[in-house]
Motif scaffolding. Structure first.
Motif, PDB file in Angstrom:
ATOM      1  N   PHE A  22     -26.437 -28.313 -12.632  1.00 39.73           N
ATOM      2  CA  PHE A  22     -25.005 -28.147 -12.862  1.00 39.73           C
ATOM      3  C   PHE A  22     -24.479 -27.118 -11.873  1.00 39.73           C
ATOM      4  CE2 PHE A  22     -25.964 -30.238 -16.817  1.00 39.73           C
ATOM      5  CZ  PHE A  22     -24.808 -30.958 -17.098  1.00 39.73           C
ATOM      6  N   ILE A  23     -23.487 -27.522 -11.087  1.00 37.94           N
ATOM      7  CA  ILE A  23     -22.920 -26.696 -10.034  1.00 37.94           C
ATOM      8  C   ILE A  23     -21.508 -26.276 -10.440  1.00 37.94           C
ATOM      9  CG2 ILE A  23     -22.363 -26.573  -7.583  1.00 37.94           C
ATOM     10  CD1 ILE A  23     -25.325 -26.934  -8.154  1.00 37.94           C
ATOM     11  N   GLY A  24     -21.175 -25.019 -10.195  1.00 31.77           N
ATOM     12  CA  GLY A  24     -19.841 -24.540 -10.511  1.00 31.77           C
ATOM     13  C   GLY A  24     -18.831 -24.925  -9.443  1.00 31.77           C
ATOM     14  N   ILE A  25     -17.801 -25.660  -9.814  1.00 33.22           N
ATOM     15  CA  ILE A  25     -16.731 -26.066  -8.902  1.00 33.22           C
ATOM     16  C   ILE A  25     -15.403 -25.617  -9.496  1.00 33.22           C
ATOM     17  CG2 ILE A  25     -15.578 -27.996  -7.760  1.00 33.22           C
ATOM     18  CD1 ILE A  25     -18.153 -29.541  -7.849  1.00 33.22           C
ATOM     19  N   PRO A  26     -14.621 -24.819  -8.771  1.00 32.76           N
ATOM     20  CA  PRO A  26     -13.348 -24.324  -9.324  1.00 32.76           C
ATOM     21  C   PRO A  26     -12.285 -25.417  -9.374  1.00 32.76           C
ATOM     22  CG  PRO A  26     -13.651 -23.537  -7.075  1.00 32.76           C
ATOM     23  CD  PRO A  26     -14.923 -24.240  -7.448  1.00 32.76           C
ATOM     24  N   VAL A  27     -11.347 -25.219 -10.273  1.00 33.09           N
ATOM     25  CA  VAL A  27     -10.203 -26.110 -10.409  1.00 33.09           C
ATOM     26  C   VAL A  27      -9.100 -25.633  -9.464  1.00 33.09           C
ATOM     27  CG1 VAL A  27      -8.402 -26.941 -11.974  1.00 33.09           C
ATOM     28  CG2 VAL A  27     -10.757 -26.669 -12.793  1.00 33.09           C
ATOM     29  N   ARG A  28      -8.593 -26.547  -8.650  1.00 40.65           N
ATOM     30  CA  ARG A  28      -7.546 -26.196  -7.691  1.00 40.65           C
ATOM     31  C   ARG A  28      -6.179 -26.135  -8.371  1.00 40.65           C
ATOM     32  NH1 ARG A  28      -6.402 -26.167  -2.269  1.00 40.65           N
ATOM     33  NH2 ARG A  28      -4.316 -26.875  -1.668  1.00 40.65           N
ATOM     34  N   ARG A  29      -5.902 -27.131  -9.194  1.00 37.42           N
ATOM     35  CA  ARG A  29      -4.629 -27.148  -9.916  1.00 37.42           C
ATOM     36  C   ARG A  29      -4.746 -28.068 -11.116  1.00 37.42           C
ATOM     37  NH1 ARG A  29      -1.262 -31.583  -9.082  1.00 37.42           N
ATOM     38  NH2 ARG A  29      -1.952 -33.035  -7.460  1.00 37.42           N
ATOM     39  N   THR A  30      -3.822 -27.912 -12.047  1.00 32.75           N
ATOM     40  CA  THR A  30      -3.766 -28.756 -13.234  1.00 32.75           C
ATOM     41  C   THR A  30      -2.356 -29.309 -13.396  1.00 32.75           C
ATOM     42  OG1 THR A  30      -3.160 -26.964 -14.744  1.00 32.75           O
ATOM     43  CG2 THR A  30      -5.511 -27.322 -14.348  1.00 32.75           C
ATOM     44  N   GLN A  31      -2.260 -30.399 -14.134  1.00 31.21           N
ATOM     45  CA  GLN A  31      -0.946 -30.986 -14.420  1.00 31.21           C
ATOM     46  C   GLN A  31      -1.028 -31.702 -15.757  1.00 31.21           C
ATOM     47  OE1 GLN A  31       0.721 -33.260 -11.225  1.00 31.21           O
ATOM     48  NE2 GLN A  31       2.406 -34.089 -12.452  1.00 31.21           N
ATOM     49  N   ASP A  32      -0.106 -31.381 -16.632  1.00 34.93           N
ATOM     50  CA  ASP A  32      -0.069 -31.985 -17.962  1.00 34.93           C
ATOM     51  C   ASP A  32       0.794 -33.241 -17.957  1.00 34.93           C
ATOM     52  OD1 ASP A  32      -1.675 -30.004 -19.185  1.00 34.93           O
ATOM     53  OD2 ASP A  32       0.060 -28.668 -19.310  1.00 34.93           O
ATOM     54  N   TYR A  33       0.339 -34.250 -18.688  1.00 38.54           N
ATOM     55  CA  TYR A  33       1.100 -35.483 -18.885  1.00 38.54           C
ATOM     56  C   TYR A  33       1.288 -35.654 -20.393  1.00 38.54           C
ATOM     57  CZ  TYR A  33       0.141 -36.562 -14.003  1.00 38.54           C
ATOM     58  OH  TYR A  33       0.072 -36.519 -12.635  1.00 38.54           O
ATOM     59  N   GLY A  34       2.313 -35.011 -20.918  1.00 45.22           N
ATOM     60  CA  GLY A  34       2.515 -35.026 -22.352  1.00 45.22           C
ATOM     61  C   GLY A  34       1.537 -34.067 -23.027  1.00 45.22           C
ATOM     62  N   ALA A  35       1.333 -34.280 -24.328  1.00 41.97           N
ATOM     63  CA  ALA A  35       0.469 -33.392 -25.104  1.00 41.97           C
ATOM     64  C   ALA A  35      -0.962 -33.871 -25.181  1.00 41.97           C
ATOM     65  CB  ALA A  35       1.036 -33.236 -26.518  1.00 41.97           C
ATOM     66  N   ARG A  36      -1.237 -35.075 -24.717  1.00 42.84           N
ATOM     67  CA  ARG A  36      -2.562 -35.655 -24.935  1.00 42.84           C
ATOM     68  C   ARG A  36      -3.315 -35.982 -23.654  1.00 42.84           C
ATOM     69  NH1 ARG A  36      -3.031 -38.177 -29.928  1.00 42.84           N
ATOM     70  NH2 ARG A  36      -5.186 -38.556 -29.316  1.00 42.84           N
ATOM     71  N   SER A  37      -2.688 -35.804 -22.500  1.00 41.81           N
ATOM     72  CA  SER A  37      -3.352 -36.153 -21.246  1.00 41.81           C
ATOM     73  C   SER A  37      -3.190 -35.025 -20.240  1.00 41.81           C
ATOM     74  CB  SER A  37      -2.790 -37.458 -20.674  1.00 41.81           C
ATOM     75  OG  SER A  37      -2.976 -38.525 -21.571  1.00 41.81           O
ATOM     76  N   ARG A  38      -4.211 -34.892 -19.369  1.00 45.44           N
ATOM     77  CA  ARG A  38      -4.176 -33.809 -18.399  1.00 45.44           C
ATOM     78  C   ARG A  38      -4.908 -34.228 -17.130  1.00 45.44           C
ATOM     79  NH1 ARG A  38      -5.736 -27.564 -18.675  1.00 45.44           N
ATOM     80  NH2 ARG A  38      -3.684 -26.753 -18.162  1.00 45.44           N
ATOM     81  N   LEU A  39      -4.427 -33.688 -16.014  1.00 46.02           N
ATOM     82  CA  LEU A  39      -5.052 -33.921 -14.712  1.00 46.02           C
ATOM     83  C   LEU A  39      -5.662 -32.614 -14.219  1.00 46.02           C
ATOM     84  CD1 LEU A  39      -5.596 -35.411 -11.999  1.00 46.02           C
ATOM     85  CD2 LEU A  39      -3.285 -34.729 -11.303  1.00 46.02           C
ATOM     86  N   LEU A  40      -6.930 -32.693 -13.782  1.00 41.99           N
ATOM     87  CA  LEU A  40      -7.616 -31.559 -13.179  1.00 41.99           C
ATOM     88  C   LEU A  40      -7.993 -31.945 -11.757  1.00 41.99           C
ATOM     89  CD1 LEU A  40     -10.075 -30.695 -16.100  1.00 41.99           C
ATOM     90  CD2 LEU A  40      -7.743 -29.850 -15.764  1.00 41.99           C
ATOM     91  N   VAL A  41      -7.512 -31.199 -10.777  1.00 42.79           N
ATOM     92  CA  VAL A  41      -7.860 -31.427  -9.377  1.00 42.79           C
ATOM     93  C   VAL A  41      -8.880 -30.374  -8.976  1.00 42.79           C
ATOM     94  CG1 VAL A  41      -7.010 -31.606  -7.018  1.00 42.79           C
ATOM     95  CG2 VAL A  41      -5.556 -32.351  -8.924  1.00 42.79           C
ATOM     96  N   LEU A  42     -10.044 -30.816  -8.529  1.00 40.32           N
ATOM     97  CA  LEU A  42     -11.135 -29.903  -8.208  1.00 40.32           C
ATOM     98  C   LEU A  42     -11.046 -29.417  -6.771  1.00 40.32           C
ATOM     99  CD1 LEU A  42     -14.147 -31.660  -9.974  1.00 40.32           C
ATOM    100  CD2 LEU A  42     -12.411 -30.120 -10.916  1.00 40.32           C
ATOM    101  N   GLU A  43     -11.530 -28.212  -6.545  1.00 44.06           N
ATOM    102  CA  GLU A  43     -11.506 -27.595  -5.211  1.00 44.06           C
ATOM    103  C   GLU A  43     -12.688 -28.118  -4.404  1.00 44.06           C
ATOM    104  OE1 GLU A  43      -9.832 -26.364  -2.550  1.00 44.06           O
ATOM    105  OE2 GLU A  43      -9.031 -24.875  -3.939  1.00 44.06           O
ATOM    106  N   ALA A  44     -12.555 -29.343  -3.909  1.00 49.57           N
ATOM    107  CA  ALA A  44     -13.599 -29.992  -3.109  1.00 49.57           C
ATOM    108  C   ALA A  44     -12.959 -31.084  -2.275  1.00 49.57           C
ATOM    109  CB  ALA A  44     -14.696 -30.567  -3.999  1.00 49.57           C
TER     110      ALA A  44
END
Length: 243
Positions: free
Chosen positions: A120-142
């Motif tokens: 398991f390798i640690g990769i930071p999150v570059r940014r996040t974005q919410d789509y309503g209360a039940r969905s989310r986007l995570l963009v990884l720093e890679a």
């Protein structure tokens, strides 16, 4: 000092620097070359290192498919076949060298990138974005060169600790061009009330480090299942194809 002499000394210094840089580059290249190599006029067999063996604690005990221990067993079987094949080819190459002809097997290199199927390798999150209360986007720093997934492969995210237990879930990232023009892994997650993984991912912010393992393959499991006689039942959940 005579200008001509100074120019000569400067050129010698530059030549020494270029030679040192070349030697360093060659040493670095040789460290990542494996197989049957022609070094200093002689054939050498340089075997790749075996895959690192995970400890029993690396298994999260949550029924991941495939388990990290299964992935290690599969990679170790492939490693043994590679060693056997290279050893046989090296013996043939030595006979060819003694007969006056040259046969050199192309070297193989360890894959690069951030991902590791056995760690398991640690990769930071570059940014996040919410789509309503039940969905989310995570963009990884890679980048796409660092985060390489092939068809039928996904990743595992892990949260928790060794003392209180791990929680591991599969996700299928999508490589999409980000706002700065760089193609990066985008992880779309569905958040469920009361779910520990969902609670963690809902609190993830820019700079949070995610523990990622991959690439994880399940296509072999599907192939074996479809090859079995009798009916086959497929069970899948979520929006990604990661049964």
């Amino acid at each position: 000092m005579n200008p001509a002499v100074q120019a000569l000394l400067d050129e010698i210094a530059r030549a020494k620097k270029r030679a040192a840089e070349k030697k360093t580059q060659q040493a670095a290249t040789q460290q990542t070359q494996y197989g049957i190599l022609h070094i200093d006029g002689h054939l050498q067999l340089r075997l790749p290192p075996p895959p690192p063996k995970p400890s029993k604690e690396d298994c999260c005990q949550t029924g991941c498919t495939p388990c990290i221990l299964d992935t290690y067993a599969e990679q170790h079987r492939a490693y043994e076949k590679t060693v056997e094949a290279l050893t046989k080819q090296f013996e043939k190459a030595q006979k060819g060298e003694e007969a006056g002809c040259e046969f050199v097997h192309p070297h193989t290199a360890l894959p690069g990138g951030l991902l590791d199927p056995l760690r398991f390798i640690g990769i930071p999150v570059r940014r996040t974005q919410d789509y309503g209360a039940r969905s989310r986007l995570l963009v990884l720093e890679a980048t796409s060169n660092e985060f390489v997934l092939s068809l039928g492969e996904h990743i595992h995210l892990r949260i928790g600790c060794r003392e209180n237990g791990w929680i591991t879930k599969p996700f299928t990232p999508v490589m999409i061009q980000d706002s700065d023009g760089v193609v990066r892994p985008h992880v779309f997650v569905r958040l469920y009330p009361g779910n520990p993984m969902s609670r963690f991912l809902s609190d993830v912010q820019q700079g949070t480090t995610l523990m990622v393992r991959g690439p994880v393959r399940t296509i072999e499991n599907m192939t074996r299942a479809l090859a079995c006689p009798g009916p086959t039942v497929l069970v899948a959940g979520g929006s990604g194809i990661a049964p």
